[in-house]
Design an enzyme around this catalytic site. Structure first.
Site, mmCIF file in Angstrom:
data_model
loop_
_atom_site.group_PDB
_atom_site.id
_atom_site.type_symbol
_atom_site.label_atom_id
_atom_site.label_comp_id
_atom_site.label_asym_id
_atom_site.label_seq_id
_atom_site.Cartn_x
_atom_site.Cartn_y
_atom_site.Cartn_z
ATOM 1 N N CYS A 1 -21.368 3.637 2.310
ATOM 2 C CA CYS A 1 -20.791 2.331 1.957
ATOM 3 C C CYS A 1 -19.264 2.355 1.855
ATOM 4 O O CYS A 1 -18.629 1.299 1.954
ATOM 5 C CB CYS A 1 -21.426 1.810 0.681
ATOM 6 S SG CYS A 1 -21.675 3.071 -0.570
ATOM 7 N N HIS B 1 -16.516 -2.228 -2.862
ATOM 8 C CA HIS B 1 -15.759 -0.972 -2.890
ATOM 9 C C HIS B 1 -14.337 -1.215 -2.387
ATOM 10 O O HIS B 1 -14.126 -1.793 -1.310
ATOM 11 C CB HIS B 1 -16.414 0.069 -1.963
ATOM 12 C CG HIS B 1 -17.731 0.600 -2.448
ATOM 13 N ND1 HIS B 1 -18.228 0.360 -3.700
ATOM 14 C CD2 HIS B 1 -18.642 1.401 -1.832
ATOM 15 C CE1 HIS B 1 -19.406 0.975 -3.828
ATOM 16 N NE2 HIS B 1 -19.667 1.612 -2.714
HETATM 17 N N1 LIG Z 1 -26.432 1.028 -3.364
HETATM 18 C C1 LIG Z 1 -25.577 1.059 -2.347
HETATM 19 O O1 LIG Z 1 -24.519 0.395 -2.356
HETATM 20 C C2 LIG Z 1 -25.867 1.892 -1.125
HETATM 21 C C3 LIG Z 1 -25.027 1.744 -0.040
HETATM 22 C C4 LIG Z 1 -25.268 2.490 1.120
HETATM 23 C C5 LIG Z 1 -26.333 3.359 1.163
HETATM 24 N N2 LIG Z 1 -27.142 3.503 0.080
HETATM 25 C C6 LIG Z 1 -28.285 4.430 0.221
HETATM 26 O O2 LIG Z 1 -29.484 3.630 0.296
HETATM 27 C C7 LIG Z 1 -30.564 4.309 -0.325
HETATM 28 C C8 LIG Z 1 -31.124 3.443 -1.462
HETATM 29 O O3 LIG Z 1 -30.118 3.241 -2.444
HETATM 30 P P1 LIG Z 1 -30.315 2.265 -3.682
HETATM 31 O O4 LIG Z 1 -28.982 2.117 -4.270
HETATM 32 O O5 LIG Z 1 -31.084 1.049 -3.278
HETATM 33 O O6 LIG Z 1 -31.262 3.172 -4.625
HETATM 34 P P2 LIG Z 1 -32.324 2.711 -5.731
HETATM 35 O O7 LIG Z 1 -31.960 1.410 -6.322
HETATM 36 O O8 LIG Z 1 -32.485 3.878 -6.631
HETATM 37 O O9 LIG Z 1 -33.705 2.518 -4.883
HETATM 38 C C9 LIG Z 1 -34.416 3.598 -4.346
HETATM 39 C C10 LIG Z 1 -35.674 3.135 -3.628
HETATM 40 O O10 LIG Z 1 -36.360 4.300 -3.120
HETATM 41 C C11 LIG Z 1 -37.725 4.250 -3.551
HETATM 42 N N3 LIG Z 1 -38.252 5.609 -3.758
HETATM 43 C C12 LIG Z 1 -37.797 6.559 -4.624
HETATM 44 N N4 LIG Z 1 -38.575 7.670 -4.554
HETATM 45 C C13 LIG Z 1 -39.539 7.409 -3.627
HETATM 46 C C14 LIG Z 1 -40.636 8.147 -3.115
HETATM 47 N N5 LIG Z 1 -40.929 9.389 -3.554
HETATM 48 N N6 LIG Z 1 -41.411 7.577 -2.153
HETATM 49 C C15 LIG Z 1 -41.133 6.326 -1.701
HETATM 50 N N7 LIG Z 1 -40.106 5.559 -2.162
HETATM 51 C C16 LIG Z 1 -39.324 6.100 -3.117
HETATM 52 C C17 LIG Z 1 -37.710 3.485 -4.850
HETATM 53 O O11 LIG Z 1 -38.992 2.961 -5.097
HETATM 54 P P3 LIG Z 1 -39.572 2.747 -6.624
HETATM 55 O O12 LIG Z 1 -38.897 1.526 -7.177
HETATM 56 O O13 LIG Z 1 -41.020 2.534 -6.386
HETATM 57 O O14 LIG Z 1 -39.249 3.976 -7.394
HETATM 58 C C18 LIG Z 1 -36.680 2.398 -4.529
HETATM 59 O O15 LIG Z 1 -37.299 1.356 -3.814
HETATM 60 C C19 LIG Z 1 -30.000 5.658 -0.814
HETATM 61 O O16 LIG Z 1 -30.276 6.633 0.148
HETATM 62 C C20 LIG Z 1 -28.516 5.373 -0.948
HETATM 63 O O17 LIG Z 1 -27.748 6.541 -0.827
HETATM 64 C C21 LIG Z 1 -26.946 2.780 -1.053
#
Ligand SMILES: NC(=O)c1ccc[n+]([C@@H]2O[C@H](COP(=O)([O-])OP(=O)(O)OC[C@H]3O[C@@H](n4cnc5c(N)ncnc54)[C@H](OP(=O)(O)O)[C@@H]3O)[C@@H](O)[C@H]2O)c1
Length: 350
Positions: A149, A242
């Site tokens: 990001c 950001h």
């Molecule tokens: N936030 C940002 O601005 C951003 C920007 C760019 C990239 N990213 C990337 O995008 C991804 C998600 O980020 P996020 O911020 O949305 O994280 P988050 O809010 O923590 O969400 C994580 C997701 O992954 C699922 N998950 C976790 N463990 C799992 C498992 N064992 N099997 C299947 N699903 C599982 C969770 O499901 P449950 O709810 O069921 O636990 C949830 O839906 C990450 O790789 C992050 O680095 C994030």
């Protein structure tokens, strides 16, 4: 609508997953048919499985839909992945092997030789890597990734600057919003009135991903751009958006006006193709002396534009400026949806 392409979201309950659900609600080309997440959520109605944190109501059509496991039996053609990186690598591979197109936000496959790290305004030709990816891995599907990001906010202005003047080296200081750490993310007690000058793995990503994105496709490989990047990354007490302060040394000298001109006239293939999520202006230049600011500028161009301000001479390098981009839209879900749109326009899903 019968002619829309059915799509699923992996990690649909997370911060990025929710943004996918919101942005896909009325998408003209894609219809959200499947929601998947971890065992914690599987079998629950979406509204119960997720803590909805968007400023618009949870879409009626997904509220009562049951969350499924992240297994490649979903009834859709492509999947957007907002999976936690601890599981994304293997799960995304399983889907691609089973014939799905995977549009991933996670870091796991971004730097793989045969995986496009795509910014449609910058390197749409890198999509050609899909051909060798499928041959090499024996997959009928494919993985396409979008950058970190912070990388995206840096690369959007950097691409036209590099093309016009050549980048010799640069220093970037990021100020990353709280939502970049997912939900519930960091503790308020740790963050209130505070700045944390460390985000695990982040500096490495910002120092390497731009070089792949700005690299040249040479047969089946990318020849990386060749200049050093020094990154400092900080977490700040901001909800979304950001900010990055950039100082850059150039091959060919340029004035701040030259840079402003190159940035504000930058247009590319997504604009030509009029893709549904493409901002009219990928980079918006502001002349106000105290902008961009996250609260006022993160939604520019439907949160898909990078906003650049404070372009001025640098006494150490040549030019410095500040750039802002929306981390969960242009830096995540919106970026992956734009990737899927350019792939549809180029007939990858036919
Ligand atoms: N936030 C940002 O601005 C951003 C920007 C760019 C990239 N990213 C990337 O995008 C991804 C998600 O980020 P996020 O911020 O949305 O994280 P988050 O809010 O923590 O969400 C994580 C997701 O992954 C699922 N998950 C976790 N463990 C799992 C498992 N064992 N099997 C299947 N699903 C599982 C969770 O499901 P449950 O709810 O069921 O636990 C949830 O839906 C990450 O790789 C992050 O680095 C994030």
């Amino acid at each position: 609508m019968p002619n829309k392409i059915p799509v699923g979201v992996l990690g649909a309950t997370g911060a990025v997953g929710q943004k996918f659900v919101k942005l896909l609600e009325n998408h003209p080309w894609f219809e959200l048919t499947e929601l998947a997440a971890s065992d914690r959520s599987t079998g629950k109605k979406y509204a119960e499985a997720t803590t909805w944190r968007q400023y618009t109501p949870i879409p009626e059509q997904v509220k009562d839909r049951l969350v499924k496991p992240c297994e490649p039996t979903l009834d859709c053609r492509l999947v957007f992945s907002g999976l936690d990186s601890s599981v994304a690598g293997e799960v995304e591979e399983n889907f691609a092997r089973a014939g799905y197109f995977v549009l991933s936000n996670s870091r796991n496959h971004r730097m793989d030789d045969d995986v496009p790290l795509l910014v449609p305004e910058v390197n749409p030709d890198h999509l050609d890597l899909i051909r060798s990816q499928r041959v090499k891995r024996g997959w009928s599907g494919a993985i396409v990734t979008n950058p970190n990001c912070s990388t995206i906010g840096l690369v959007m202005p950097l691409a036209p600057i590099h093309r016009a003047f050549g980048v010799k080296r640069l220093v970037v200081v990021t100020m990353k919003a709280l939502s970049g750490a997912g939900y519930p993310g960091l503790s308020a007690i740790d963050m209130l009135g505070n700045v944390v000058p460390y985000i695990g793995g982040e500096e490495e990503k910002v120092e390497t991903e731009p070089l792949k994105i700005l690299g040249k496709l040479d047969g089946d490989a990318i020849r990386f751009a060749d200049f050093p990047i020094s990154a400092h990354t900080n977490r700040v007490f901001v909800e979304d958006g950001h900010m990055e302060c950039v100082s850059v040394e150039l091959e060919k000298k340029a004035t701040p006006d030259d840079i402003a001109h190159v940035l504000s006239t930058f247009r590319s293939l997504p604009q030509e193709l009029r893709l549904p999520s493409a901002p009219e202006r990928p980079v918006i230049v502001t002349a106000e002396r105290d902008r961009p600011q996250p609260r006022f500028d993160r939604d520019a161009g439907n949160a898909m534009s990078a906003v650049v301000g404070r372009i001025r001479e640098c006494p150490v390098f040549d030019i410095r400026f500040t750039v802002l981009s929306h981390n969960t839209v242009r830096g995540a879900a919106g970026a992956a949806i734009l990737n899927a749109e350019i792939m549809k326009a180029q007939k990858y899903f036919d």
